[in-house]
Design a protein around this motif. Structure first.
Motif, PDB file in Angstrom:
ATOM      1  N   ALA A   1       0.848  -1.194   0.000  1.00 48.10           N
ATOM      2  CA  ALA A   1       0.000   0.000   0.000  1.00 48.10           C
ATOM      3  C   ALA A   1       0.880   1.239   0.000  1.00 48.10           C
ATOM      4  CB  ALA A   1      -0.908  -0.010   1.230  1.00 48.10           C
ATOM      5  N   PRO A   2       0.305   2.405  -0.263  1.00 47.68           N
ATOM      6  CA  PRO A   2       1.108   3.638  -0.235  1.00 47.68           C
ATOM      7  C   PRO A   2       1.676   3.914   1.155  1.00 47.68           C
ATOM      8  CG  PRO A   2      -0.986   4.015  -1.350  1.00 47.68           C
ATOM      9  CD  PRO A   2      -1.086   2.676  -0.690  1.00 47.68           C
ATOM     10  N   ARG A   3       2.640   4.815   1.193  1.00 44.57           N
ATOM     11  CA  ARG A   3       3.260   5.188   2.467  1.00 44.57           C
ATOM     12  C   ARG A   3       2.331   6.080   3.288  1.00 44.57           C
ATOM     13  NH1 ARG A   3       9.680   6.044   1.850  1.00 44.57           N
ATOM     14  NH2 ARG A   3       9.289   6.954   3.895  1.00 44.57           N
ATOM     15  N   ALA A   4       2.387   5.906   4.594  1.00 43.58           N
ATOM     16  CA  ALA A   4       1.538   6.693   5.494  1.00 43.58           C
ATOM     17  C   ALA A   4       2.010   8.140   5.593  1.00 43.58           C
ATOM     18  CB  ALA A   4       1.511   6.052   6.875  1.00 43.58           C
ATOM     19  N   ASP A   5       3.227   8.441   5.124  1.00 45.08           N
ATOM     20  CA  ASP A   5       3.723   9.815   5.133  1.00 45.08           C
ATOM     21  C   ASP A   5       3.762  10.418   3.727  1.00 45.08           C
ATOM     22  OD1 ASP A   5       5.792   8.291   4.131  1.00 45.08           O
ATOM     23  OD2 ASP A   5       7.352   9.159   5.395  1.00 45.08           O
ATOM     24  N   ASP A   6       3.040   9.803   2.790  1.00 46.91           N
ATOM     25  CA  ASP A   6       2.968  10.311   1.424  1.00 46.91           C
ATOM     26  C   ASP A   6       2.306  11.685   1.423  1.00 46.91           C
ATOM     27  OD1 ASP A   6       1.782  10.642  -1.379  1.00 46.91           O
ATOM     28  OD2 ASP A   6       2.851   8.751  -1.625  1.00 46.91           O
ATOM     29  N   ALA A   7       2.789  12.571   0.587  1.00 47.30           N
ATOM     30  CA  ALA A   7       2.255  13.931   0.547  1.00 47.30           C
ATOM     31  C   ALA A   7       0.851  14.001  -0.036  1.00 47.30           C
ATOM     32  CB  ALA A   7       3.192  14.839  -0.255  1.00 47.30           C
ATOM     33  N   HIS A   8       0.465  13.030  -0.854  1.00 48.87           N
ATOM     34  CA  HIS A   8      -0.874  13.048  -1.444  1.00 48.87           C
ATOM     35  C   HIS A   8      -1.875  12.517  -0.430  1.00 48.87           C
ATOM     36  CE1 HIS A   8      -4.281  12.328  -4.062  1.00 48.87           C
ATOM     37  NE2 HIS A   8      -3.642  12.897  -5.071  1.00 48.87           N
ATOM     38  N   GLN A   9      -2.936  13.270  -0.227  1.00 42.45           N
ATOM     39  CA  GLN A   9      -3.890  12.928   0.825  1.00 42.45           C
ATOM     40  C   GLN A   9      -4.559  11.578   0.618  1.00 42.45           C
ATOM     41  OE1 GLN A   9      -4.058  15.534  -1.214  1.00 42.45           O
ATOM     42  NE2 GLN A   9      -6.044  15.593  -2.276  1.00 42.45           N
TER      43      GLN A   9
END
Length: 216
Positions: free
Chosen positions: A105-113
């Protein structure tokens, strides 16, 4: 170095993406590297997308891993935090059907909401799976150092780049979408892992099963 599972052990992988192409950009090379491994299944869950984009998502994942299945929803792109209940329900519904060994899954600190919300929620839904958070390049400049690397063969790295543009024609005109970007990210992670190409992930929790010799 450790393996995702002992040789011959069943490996069920669930890939979660906020948008069509997230999964393939973030972990497409890893999926290509698993092709041919016995007792391995791959399923995808994509939360947003227009009809055209959902069609692309449904066709793309099986190109990276044959027989992969994809469920693509039509939640609004860029607005997932405002639809928290629907996102949570979709993940819980998926969890009721699947007990994966690994969740990507995407990272929890990804800049995209949208990415960030999924990255935060997956660990609350799949508590017994190994969760690997993949990275997606973007103009925000939010890359961080991974703590997990998957080395890729040169052929799988080239194949990933080729498939991205072939499977997502709706995106190729975007100014950031080009072969050099995707190859460059894999080359950087390869250098960091003492190989030619690699994909980088973040793992917040890793459980080692010494008896089975597996991770989860």
């Amino acid at each position: 170095m450790i393996g995702l599972a002992p040789p011959g052990a069943r490996l069920d992988i669930l890939c979660v993406g906020a948008h069509p192409d997230d999964i393939e950009i973030g972990c497409g090379g890893t999926l290509l590297g698993l092709v041919g491994r016995p007792a391995t299944t791959v399923a995808g869950l994509v939360l947003t997308g227009s009809p055209e984009r959902r069609e692309e998502a449904g066709a793309a994942l099986p190109e990276f891993f044959p027989d992969a299945t994809v469920r693509a929803l039509d939640l609004p792109d860029g607005r997932l935090p405002a639809h928290w209940d629907a996102v949570k329900d979709a993940l819980e519904e998926c969890a009721a059907e699947r007990r994966p060994t690994v969740v990507m899954a995407p990272r929890a600190d990804d800049a995209h909401q949208d990415h960030r919300l999924l990255g935060e929620l997956v660990s609350t839904v799949w508590r017994d799976a190994l969760i690997l958070h993949y990275e997606i390049p973007k103009w925000d400049g939010d890359f961080r150092s991974p703590n997990v690397y998957v080395r890729l063969t040169e052929s799988d790295a080239r194949r990933k780049v080729e498939l991205l543009s072939r499977c997502f024609p709706s995106q190729v005109a975007r100014e950031w979408w080009d072969d050099e970007l995707f190859s460059g990210v894999m080359r950087l992670r390869g250098m960091e892992s003492r190989s030619r190409y690699a994909e980088g992930f973040v793992c917040d929790k890793l459980l080692l099963d010494l008896d089975a010799g597996s991770t989860g």
